[in-house]
Motif scaffolding. Structure first.
Motif, PDB file in Angstrom:
ATOM      1  N   HIS B 117       0.842  -1.196   0.000  1.00 57.90           N
ATOM      2  CA  HIS B 117       0.000   0.000   0.000  1.00 57.90           C
ATOM      3  C   HIS B 117       0.878   1.247   0.000  1.00 57.90           C
ATOM      4  O   HIS B 117       1.870   1.311   0.726  1.00 57.90           O
ATOM      5  N   ALA B 119       0.589   3.938   1.354  1.00 56.53           N
ATOM      6  CA  ALA B 119       0.696   4.623   2.644  1.00 56.53           C
ATOM      7  C   ALA B 119       1.840   4.040   3.475  1.00 56.53           C
ATOM      8  O   ALA B 119       2.184   4.599   4.515  1.00 56.53           O
ATOM      9  N   GLN B 165      -4.213  -0.184  12.245  1.00 57.66           N
ATOM     10  CA  GLN B 165      -4.751   1.022  12.886  1.00 57.66           C
ATOM     11  C   GLN B 165      -5.273   2.055  11.895  1.00 57.66           C
ATOM     12  O   GLN B 165      -6.157   2.839  12.231  1.00 57.66           O
ATOM     13  N   SER B 166      -4.697   2.100  10.702  1.00 56.50           N
ATOM     14  CA  SER B 166      -5.225   3.084   9.761  1.00 56.50           C
ATOM     15  C   SER B 166      -6.211   2.435   8.798  1.00 56.50           C
ATOM     16  O   SER B 166      -6.664   3.060   7.856  1.00 56.50           O
ATOM     17  N   ALA B 167      -6.540   1.166   9.065  1.00 51.39           N
ATOM     18  CA  ALA B 167      -7.522   0.435   8.255  1.00 51.39           C
ATOM     19  C   ALA B 167      -7.177   0.450   6.772  1.00 51.39           C
ATOM     20  O   ALA B 167      -7.995   0.760   5.912  1.00 51.39           O
ATOM     21  N   ILE B 168      -5.911   0.114   6.486  1.00 49.32           N
ATOM     22  CA  ILE B 168      -5.542  -0.139   5.089  1.00 49.32           C
ATOM     23  C   ILE B 168      -6.392  -1.328   4.651  1.00 49.32           C
ATOM     24  O   ILE B 168      -6.437  -2.345   5.346  1.00 49.32           O
ATOM     25  N   PRO B 169      -7.138  -1.195   3.553  1.00 49.58           N
ATOM     26  CA  PRO B 169      -8.124  -2.219   3.228  1.00 49.58           C
ATOM     27  C   PRO B 169      -7.495  -3.580   2.955  1.00 49.58           C
ATOM     28  O   PRO B 169      -6.450  -3.674   2.322  1.00 49.58           O
ATOM     29  N   HIS B 171      -9.175  -5.655   1.215  1.00 42.38           N
ATOM     30  CA  HIS B 171      -9.938  -6.124   0.059  1.00 42.38           C
ATOM     31  C   HIS B 171      -9.366  -5.498  -1.199  1.00 42.38           C
ATOM     32  O   HIS B 171      -8.458  -4.678  -1.125  1.00 42.38           O
TER      33      HIS B 171
END
Lengths: 119, 407
Positions: B117, B119, B165-169, B171
């Protein structure tokens, strides 16, 4: 899931941050209105901030309150406003943050808001 | 010992699938990784006595799921977790249809996209890819990046924490960003390959990171059969890999034109050509496709027959697509062949400011000056190149250029 979108921008650049009295101010505000309309359902909060010249920094040391004129740190781009975005994933938050008008000229920092009640 | 190696390799083949299915079920990469690791440890303990199960992937997944159920039960139970436990129990009950780990395309892609990702910092992406997607031990990953095991463990923990914690998907990325996100994965794989090349030069790398990068490129190409650039990336890596043995001796590096082409691995080159053809059918003009096309034009038996005109044209397309000083530097080399070294030197001069600390710029400049009969300037350029690299083989090569040319 909540994310803070912190909007950083060069407040001394009047093309990017026009004076409320100037002609460019209207179009900028229109950009924010359009943003609010598009993503309103996922915005939990959001406010602009006055320039850093209006800032007062407060510290308490040994029980004594110290106040200083100005922002906590001098930086090239300053915090000029924020949104709280409520959505499911970072990808969604990034997509919404990318639509904030100042993302095109400044920087939007996306930070997850921790949820201490969730297991 | 032989059996253990066999067991380890059977198990290793299942790692990506088991971890990606479990991650998708638990929505928690850290927990999924821990449980998968425990299942693999159990396999290595039990399989020597019990024999390798008929379907090792299903066995590993069931053990990992049981571990997860125990762990979640012991932890404070929120409503969400209860639901996860219920679903896991369903999935391992005898009534449930047998797990088919051969068809888990989406889950594997989801895992790759989460680990790559944008991020996450590049070094975190590469570490997560090796550990989570390819299943290498933290110790091996630490070796590959020449850091201590503790530092690498810390990097992996931080990466997984950010994903959570930052909810990287976990899916698939939306169609709107899929191309961009795939480009991030490609770039991670390409850099991973180069990382292998770099650490390989230090003579103490127990892990072949370049092979791991190719393994990942193969996996991605099988999961994304309609992606022209993924095929092109795999082709490019295979073409570079095919020449890696001929590229250096024990002591020095060998230029393409001087390499012993019988040392090239021609089956890899054939495979790459085939992939490149398929890539061209799916779409044209991607960055990896242009680079693979250039590399493939170099991969012929007779160096004299190299089609420099075509190569020069492809570099021009590459400059249009992604204008960087390094691409322009390589373009100069082609121009020296199609036009003249003098013309190449004209194009080279404006790049000096940007590439002032790049040894390959000065070795190229030295070579072009030498071919243009400017021997004093050539020597200066080679000496500048020598001062910019610490690599022993590169240094030996540059010294040889100076002696060979009697500079």
């Amino acid at each position: 899931m909540k994310y803070a979108a912190l909007i950083y921008s060069d407040e001394t650049n009047h093309e990017i941050n026009p004076d409320p009295s100037s002609e460019a101010f209207g179009p900028m505000m229109a950009g924010y209105m359009a943003f609010g309309e598009k993503h309103g359902a996922k915005l939990a909060a959001g406010e602009p901030l006055t320039p850093t010249a209006m800032a007062t920094s407060v510290q308490v040391r040994n029980g004594e309150t110290l106040t200083t004129d100005g922002p906590f740190a001098e930086t090239k781009e300053q915090l000029g406003g924020f949104y709280i975005i409520d959505c499911d994933t970072l990808d969604e938050a990034i997509a919404i943050a990318a639509d904030i008008p100042h993302a095109a000229t400044g920087t939007v920092e996306v930070r997850p808001v921790p949820d201490f009640h969730k297991g | 010992m032989l059996i253990d190696t066999h067991i380890a390799s059977v198990a290793a083949k299942e790692w990506t699938k088991v971890l990606s299915i479990l991650t998708s079920e638990l929505r928690d990469l850290s927990l999924a990784e821990e449980m998968t690791q425990e299942a693999f440890v159990k396999a290595i303990e039990q399989w020597p006595a019990s024999g390798v199960p008929q379907r090792p992937g299903a066995w590993l997944l069931t053990v990992a799921r049981r571990g997860a159920i125990d762990r979640l039960r012991r932890a404070s139970v929120g409503r969400e977790k209860t639901a996860v436990v219920a679903r896991l129990e369903q999935s391992i009950s005898p009534a449930a249809t047998a797990v088919d780990t051969s068809l888990v395309r989406d889950e594997q892609l989801q895992l790759i996209f989460a680990c790559c990702h944008p991020a996450l910092s590049l070094e975190t992406q590469l570490a997560l890819v090796l550990r989570c997607v390819l299943g290498l031990s933290t110790k091996s990953v630490a070796h590959a990046f020449v850091v201590s095991e503790a530092t690498m463990a810390q990097r992996l923990v931080r990466g997984k924490r950010k994903i959570k914690q930052s909810a990287i998907p976990l899916h698939m990325p939306d169609d709107a960003v899929l191309t961009d996100r795939l480009a991030v994965v490609h770039s991670a794989i390409y850099l991973l390959y180069n990382q292998g090349y770099l650490s390989g030069n230090q003579d103490k790398d127990p892990l072949d990171v370049s092979s791991e990068a190719i393994r990942l490129a193969r996996l991605l190409a099988s999961l994304m059969p309609e992606s022209s650039e993924t095929k092109a990336l795999l082709a490019l890596l295979l073409l570079i890999e095919s020449r890696s043995e001929a590229h250096e001796t024990d002591k020095t590096i060998v230029l393409l034109a001087d390499q012993d082409r019988t040392l090239w691995r021609w089956p890899l080159i054939d495979e790459a050509q085939h992939l490149l053809d398929q890539s061209l059918k799916l779409g044209k003009g991607g960055l990896y496709q242009l680079q693979a096309a250039i590399a493939s034009l170099h991969c012929i038996h007779d160096p004299e027959a190299t089609d420099w005109t075509q190569i020069e044209l492809l570099y021009r397309s590459l400059i249009t697509a992604a204008d960087t000083p390094v691409v322009r530097l390589n373009h100069c080399v082609a121009v020296a062949m199609t036009t003249s070294p003098a013309q190449a030197l004209v194009l080279l001069a404006p790049l000096e400011e940007a590439l002032n600390n790049y040894h390959y710029y000065f070795s190229t400049k030295g070579e072009l000056l030498y071919r243009n009969g400017q021997y004093d300037e050539a020597r200066q350029a080679f000496e500048r190149a020598l001062s910019l690299t610490q690599n022993k083989k590169e240094k030996a090569f540059l010294r040889n250029q100076i002696t060979k040319g009697q500079l």
